[in-house]
Design a protein around this motif. Structure first.
Motif, PDB file in Angstrom:
ATOM      1  N   VAL A 172       3.733  -1.034   3.863  1.00 38.91           N
ATOM      2  CA  VAL A 172       3.233   0.304   3.583  1.00 38.91           C
ATOM      3  C   VAL A 172       4.369   1.240   3.210  1.00 38.91           C
ATOM      4  O   VAL A 172       5.372   1.340   3.921  1.00 38.91           O
ATOM      5  N   ALA A 173       4.190   1.925   2.077  1.00 38.23           N
ATOM      6  CA  ALA A 173       5.090   3.004   1.687  1.00 38.23           C
ATOM      7  C   ALA A 173       4.519   4.302   2.226  1.00 38.23           C
ATOM      8  O   ALA A 173       3.391   4.685   1.880  1.00 38.23           O
ATOM      9  N   VAL A 174       5.281   4.961   3.081  1.00 40.49           N
ATOM     10  CA  VAL A 174       4.859   6.207   3.718  1.00 40.49           C
ATOM     11  C   VAL A 174       5.380   7.358   2.865  1.00 40.49           C
ATOM     12  O   VAL A 174       6.566   7.687   2.889  1.00 40.49           O
ATOM     13  N   ALA A 175       4.491   7.963   2.092  1.00 40.64           N
ATOM     14  CA  ALA A 175       4.887   9.034   1.170  1.00 40.64           C
ATOM     15  C   ALA A 175       4.494  10.372   1.779  1.00 40.64           C
ATOM     16  O   ALA A 175       3.304  10.620   2.016  1.00 40.64           O
ATOM     17  N   ASP A 176       5.477  11.229   2.026  1.00 44.39           N
ATOM     18  CA  ASP A 176       5.180  12.482   2.711  1.00 44.39           C
ATOM     19  C   ASP A 176       6.267  13.508   2.390  1.00 44.39           C
ATOM     20  O   ASP A 176       7.426  13.144   2.143  1.00 44.39           O
ATOM     21  N   LEU A 177       5.878  14.783   2.412  1.00 43.12           N
ATOM     22  CA  LEU A 177       6.870  15.854   2.271  1.00 43.12           C
ATOM     23  C   LEU A 177       7.862  15.846   3.423  1.00 43.12           C
ATOM     24  O   LEU A 177       9.020  16.223   3.250  1.00 43.12           O
ATOM     25  N   ASP A 178       7.399  15.452   4.597  1.00 43.86           N
ATOM     26  CA  ASP A 178       8.243  15.417   5.792  1.00 43.86           C
ATOM     27  C   ASP A 178       9.020  14.105   5.798  1.00 43.86           C
ATOM     28  O   ASP A 178       8.652  13.133   6.456  1.00 43.86           O
ATOM     29  N   THR A 214       9.771   3.918  -7.263  1.00 45.72           N
ATOM     30  CA  THR A 214      10.540   3.347  -6.151  1.00 45.72           C
ATOM     31  C   THR A 214       9.794   2.179  -5.520  1.00 45.72           C
ATOM     32  O   THR A 214      10.368   1.121  -5.228  1.00 45.72           O
ATOM     33  N   VAL A 215       8.493   2.358  -5.293  1.00 46.35           N
ATOM     34  CA  VAL A 215       7.678   1.285  -4.701  1.00 46.35           C
ATOM     35  C   VAL A 215       7.674   0.059  -5.602  1.00 46.35           C
ATOM     36  O   VAL A 215       7.863  -1.078  -5.139  1.00 46.35           O
ATOM     37  N   LEU A 216       7.460   0.266  -6.897  1.00 45.91           N
ATOM     38  CA  LEU A 216       7.394  -0.880  -7.813  1.00 45.91           C
ATOM     39  C   LEU A 216       8.748  -1.564  -7.951  1.00 45.91           C
ATOM     40  O   LEU A 216       8.828  -2.793  -8.080  1.00 45.91           O
ATOM     41  N   LEU A 263      -3.846   2.227  -2.885  1.00 47.00           N
ATOM     42  CA  LEU A 263      -3.414   3.625  -2.820  1.00 47.00           C
ATOM     43  C   LEU A 263      -4.389   4.372  -1.932  1.00 47.00           C
ATOM     44  O   LEU A 263      -5.606   4.291  -2.127  1.00 47.00           O
ATOM     45  N   VAL A 264      -3.853   5.101  -0.961  1.00 49.32           N
ATOM     46  CA  VAL A 264      -4.670   5.983  -0.129  1.00 49.32           C
ATOM     47  C   VAL A 264      -4.220   7.423  -0.365  1.00 49.32           C
ATOM     48  O   VAL A 264      -3.085   7.787  -0.051  1.00 49.32           O
ATOM     49  N   ASN A 265      -5.117   8.212  -0.954  1.00 48.18           N
ATOM     50  CA  ASN A 265      -4.854   9.640  -1.171  1.00 48.18           C
ATOM     51  C   ASN A 265      -5.297  10.410   0.062  1.00 48.18           C
ATOM     52  O   ASN A 265      -6.492  10.596   0.296  1.00 48.18           O
ATOM     53  N   ALA A 299       0.837  -1.194   0.000  1.00 45.45           N
ATOM     54  CA  ALA A 299       0.000   0.000   0.000  1.00 45.45           C
ATOM     55  C   ALA A 299       0.873   1.244   0.000  1.00 45.45           C
ATOM     56  O   ALA A 299       1.957   1.268   0.603  1.00 45.45           O
ATOM     57  N   VAL A 300       0.391   2.276  -0.658  1.00 40.35           N
ATOM     58  CA  VAL A 300       1.003   3.603  -0.601  1.00 40.35           C
ATOM     59  C   VAL A 300       0.025   4.536   0.087  1.00 40.35           C
ATOM     60  O   VAL A 300      -1.155   4.606  -0.299  1.00 40.35           O
TER      61      VAL A 300
END
Length: 266
Positions: free
Chosen positions: A33-39, A71-73, A82-84, A9-10
């Motif tokens: 889980v891929a944690v995608a964040d600006l921080d 990167t995830v793939l 995917l969670v937006n 999951a992203v």
């Protein structure tokens, strides 16, 4: 429950608040889980806690989004969920809202989700079991609660979700000569949730008690309330649910309809 065993999951905006709760819930149920964040620094810490992957990602930049999903793939070879979750609210009176201020809410909240869906979609469609996209909307997108730019972006996210559900379900794919199980698209619409946007400001934090009195459930939401709903919609338990808008709002939309609630007066 381990509804996401071996799934990937992203979660965008996954380092704080609602996103953090979603990351933890999906990981508890077996997802990588891929944690995608600006921080990026906090994303690294969260990913380390859940055994996932941290990605510094700006949903306002298409190249950053594309790189994140690549990167995830490359790492895992698949994508299931995917969670937006990114949403930006700029508290500016409408009559003072110029193009730049408007886009500061609309671009990351709505267009950022578009970028993420476009990057994720080929991989979700290629998933033999089918993919799932859950976006975090808001009760602001369902009725008039103020904050026009943010509310318009959240309303647009609802329309996007429903259009994607119709276009990428299995029947629609077959009609276009494509195979596969398709992708489900759903949206969770939270009410007021106890996140840092409230608790980081003393005046806003004290307002939460006043806000809570307007909710039939007698309290504001917690991030975990939203995470539970997201986990359900993303899972196989919701296999026959797509295009749905699920208010997770303590009943506020049931009792306040058709007029603007001025949060500053609560």
């Amino acid at each position: 429950m381990r509804r996401f065993e071996d799934e990937v999951a992203v979660v965008t905006g996954g380092a704080h608040g609602i996103g953090l709760a979603i990351v933890r819930r999906l990981a508890e149920e077996g997802a990588v889980v891929a944690v995608a964040d600006l921080d990026g620094a906090v994303a690294e810490s969260v990913a380390a806690q859940v055994g996932g992957l941290a990605i510094t990602c700006d949903v306002g930049d298409r190249s950053s989004v594309d790189a994140a999903f690549a990167t995830v793939l490359h790492r895992y070879g698949r994508l299931d969920v995917l969670v937006n979750n990114v949403g930006v609210c700029v508290l500016t009176p409408f009559e003072q809202t110029d193009d730049e201020v408007w886009q500061r809410s609309v671009d990351p909240t709505l267009t950022g989700a578009v970028r993420c869906i476009q990057a994720a979609l080929p991989h979700l469609l290629a998933n033999p079991a089918g993919g799932s996209v859950v976006s975090i909307g808001s009760v602001n997108g369902l009725m008039a609660f103020g904050d026009p730019a943010y509310s318009a972006a959240k309303a647009g996210l609802q329309s996007l979700t429903q259009n994607m559900a119709g276009r990428y379900g299995p029947q629609a794919l077959r009609a276009r000569g494509q195979g596969g199980p398709g992708v489900r698209f759903n949206l969770v619409a939270p009410g007021t949730v106890r996140t840092r946007s409230w608790t980081s400001d003393e005046n806003k934090a004290s307002a939460l008690d006043r806000v809570a009195r307007h909710y039939p459930m007698g309290r504001v939401g917690e991030p975990e309330d939203i995470a539970a709903a997201v986990a359900f919609l993303a899972s196989s338990d919701a296999a026959w649910i797509t295009g749905a808008v699920l208010p997770v709002d303590g009943g506020i939309t049931a009792v306040h309809s058709g007029f603007v609630l001025d949060v500053d007066r609560w």
